[in-house]
Scaffold this active site. Sequence first.
Site, PDB file in Angstrom:
ATOM      1  N   ASP A 127      -8.533 -67.167 -65.330  1.00  0.00           N
ATOM      2  CA  ASP A 127      -8.914 -65.779 -65.542  1.00  0.00           C
ATOM      3  C   ASP A 127      -7.595 -65.002 -65.587  1.00  0.00           C
ATOM      4  O   ASP A 127      -6.557 -65.477 -65.099  1.00  0.00           O
ATOM      5  CB  ASP A 127      -9.836 -65.253 -64.434  1.00  0.00           C
ATOM      6  CG  ASP A 127     -10.555 -63.972 -64.881  1.00  0.00           C
ATOM      7  OD1 ASP A 127     -10.107 -63.344 -65.859  1.00  0.00           O
ATOM      8  OD2 ASP A 127     -11.556 -63.590 -64.244  1.00  0.00           O
TER       9      ASP A 127
HETATM   10  C1  BGC Z   1     -12.110 -60.787 -66.322  1.00  0.00           C
HETATM   11  C2  BGC Z   1     -12.480 -61.798 -67.372  1.00  0.00           C
HETATM   12  C3  BGC Z   1     -11.912 -61.375 -68.696  1.00  0.00           C
HETATM   13  C4  BGC Z   1     -10.411 -61.193 -68.571  1.00  0.00           C
HETATM   14  C5  BGC Z   1      -9.740 -60.734 -69.845  1.00  0.00           C
HETATM   15  C6  BGC Z   1     -10.629 -60.516 -66.289  1.00  0.00           C
HETATM   16  O1  BGC Z   1     -10.321 -59.480 -65.429  1.00  0.00           O
HETATM   17  O2  BGC Z   1     -12.547 -61.245 -65.065  1.00  0.00           O
HETATM   18  O3  BGC Z   1     -13.849 -61.947 -67.463  1.00  0.00           O
HETATM   19  O4  BGC Z   1     -12.223 -62.317 -69.677  1.00  0.00           O
HETATM   20  O5  BGC Z   1     -10.155 -60.205 -67.568  1.00  0.00           O
HETATM   21  O6  BGC Z   1     -10.099 -59.416 -70.116  1.00  0.00           O
END
Ligand code: BGC
Length: 846
Positions: A228
């Site tokens: 993530d």
């Molecule tokens: C989120 C993800 C997301 C990523 C990119 C993170 O903070 O938890 O779900 O895909 O950011 O935006």
Amino acid sequence: MENHILGRLTLEEKAALLEGTDAWYTNSVPRLGIPRLHLTDGPHGVRKVRSAGGGFSVSANEPATAFPTSATVASSWNPELAFRMGEAIAEECLAAGVDVLLAPGINIKRSPLCGRNFEYYSEDPLVSAAFGTAFVRGVQSKGVGCCVKHFAVNSSENFRFVGNSVVDERALREIYLRAFESVVKNAKPYAVMCSYNQINGTFASRNRRLLTDILRNEWGFDGVVITDWGATSDRVEGLLAGCDLDMPGGVWHNRKSIIEAARSGRLPAEVLDASVRRMLRLIERCRSGKARAAVPKGPDAPEQDGAAPKSQPDLEKHAELACKIARESAVLLKNDGTLPLHGGERLLVVGEMFEKMRFQGAGSSLVQPTRVITPKEAFDRRGVTYVYEKGYRCFDPRRDARLEQAAVRAADGADTIVFFGGLTDLEESEGFDREHMRLGDNQTELLNMLLATGKKVVLVLFAGAPVELPFFDGLSALLYMVLPGMCGGEAAAALLLGEAAPSGKLAESWPMRPEDASCHADYNRGPVARYYESVYVGYRAYDKAGTKLRFPFGYGLSYTTFQYANMAVREEGGKVVVTADISNAGRRSGAEVVQLYARRLSGAVFRPDKELVAFAKVSLQPGETKKVELTFDKKELSFWHVGLGRRVLENGVYELLLAASAADIRLTAELRITDGEEAGNPYPPEVAEAYAMPPRDIPPCFGRLTGYADTSETPSPAPSPGRRKNRKPELTMETPLREFRRTWTGRLFYNGVMRSIRREYEKALKMPDSLERDSRIKNTHFLIRMLPFESIRTMCMSSSGALPYHVAEAVVELANGRWIKGLSLLLKKDKPIPLPKETAPGSADG
Ligand code: BGC
């Protein structure tokens, strides 16, 4: 192919291939013709960010179809819609040059308070798996990859960056990993995104058991594990655990650690190469997927040069699909016959959401819609006659006496009041959890005032999760739109006016209050989250404990009624097939969601009251009867045996329950299993006793259930090396930012960061009324709520290099009062090795 390229890559190039650049891309290696990949969010539409620095503001994103969010789609109980939505989103990805979509999110809804529930499907793993699988298949059928997220046990937003989910093996397998297992095995996603949090003491991004032993070795996953955004804890440990790609990347410290560890032997060549190989395979999959999508369709189609197709998706069709999904997903929760509106009533419409519909959530999934059809626009298009009073403002939680009085006065001339309300993005968002389940006072008090007029009140509710409904008894009807996407207004109008009949049902239980949730005693109490309720999640807990709910799991009404008859059960191979006749007993057409639950009548281990094993949605004309067939694998009846470390199908008698909701069982039949095994109870007596019913509090034997001796202390999210007697623990890279206020320099840093975001928030408040203003307000608010819980480590890892690692370390040292060390780190000069794209072709050959 992969081996051929692998042999030609330098160590520096390998390290670069395993990290992102510019937030949404992977690194390319131009000299070997290895292209970069483009990754974007997110579950209900393409969020293609315009510029590298672009954040969560809508104007920073390219317009795309904003479909209903996952919580909405799941309420349709029609996975085919998730498939079609996946196909449509993939078409928009292809046109935008996107290779991998960061979706779907298939985390289990553990608490109604989780701020991100709108992005997830259900509290039930079978529903989550069915929708997740359909969505991935839809997207990948077009040659675009999916990155399924957030792996795993990420059920809280407040503590997602630093928290530790302590969960027992059975709950892990039966509840939290089950949808992932199913999607990985049945839909073969190109990638899986590991979550930020720790699972039983180890961050997901370096959790070998999760990423290698279970995901790859047990389930056969052959794709790429992506962090993530900012979830990397220790890059080398991550690779050793099976985590391949570090996103958003750009953290030179991580690339350097890979290079150094590979040179020193701490990172064996075969481990590094395995990750690089997986990355090359992903690139190849995306490339060939796009090439497949680009294959000329007819004899006159133009020649393709192998590049990605740029054919324009049919946005009109996608908008129609978004509307269809919203229509099929809305849930009618109450109706005394007031709905559908017959057109002759004098209508008063109240609530700013009539003209400013809340159609999606806040955070990384924010889509810039190609257009929005509000309920107001949909009413006006139809020429509906109504009086409208705003009553409250969406982005101002304060009551406004003038608006309220105007609405109450207008009620005099009305027969029926249609109130448009719900949660706002300031209450429900990625990045933080809800503190309670209430609607804003400005809406609740106004509703009470309108109900006191004695007029019929219909509530049209926009929210990504259940809310308390203290005024419920007074309502004539309640239509729950969830978060219906950009055409939600059109869907709401069609349903209210009877052009279509509601056919959605809740994919999650609707408790009266948050205290009723089975995890309440330890939800968001601190960074260690004890999942003490084990497998008792959602209806699995409520039905066992007999908790009084506002609405049960699987509940929803229509404008007609359905009858169930002639249930029959047969076995075919390892499958159980249940058939029944479902009839439409009313005068309008409609669709019924038929649910099949299984109950173990007596068994060796504690079990929920019942568990969903299959479901089907059937459309019926008035008076029509259809035979539905529901099939499930016998292994759905098994449980995870903690002693044997595998699922066990227990011999004995099971009851099959054909139901209109978890609380509305229409027909039952017995099923005797004789080809299973005699399981035996693996639990010590105190555990078996404590879990015979869902525990209301953390039982003293929770440690025995999870295997941790002392779960009040173990495992700590931020073991501080510098713990000294009678002193607060030291600030570390893992300490949540809000705790930096403990020291003078820490406070300076914290206040500086927060002040600059608050300034942006204030600026947004002063902008003229627009979609852009709303999104800026919600996203700066999202940061204000989220940042205090971030650690310096996650800030650095998600900064795309803007906060270098040595500066993050310096902040920690300075905040701890170690000036010399802090300043020397701050002044440290590191000369990063250039990225492959920065080197002249051929120059880095090695
Ligand atoms: C989120 C993800 C997301 C990523 C990119 C993170 O903070 O938890 O779900 O895909 O950011 O935006």
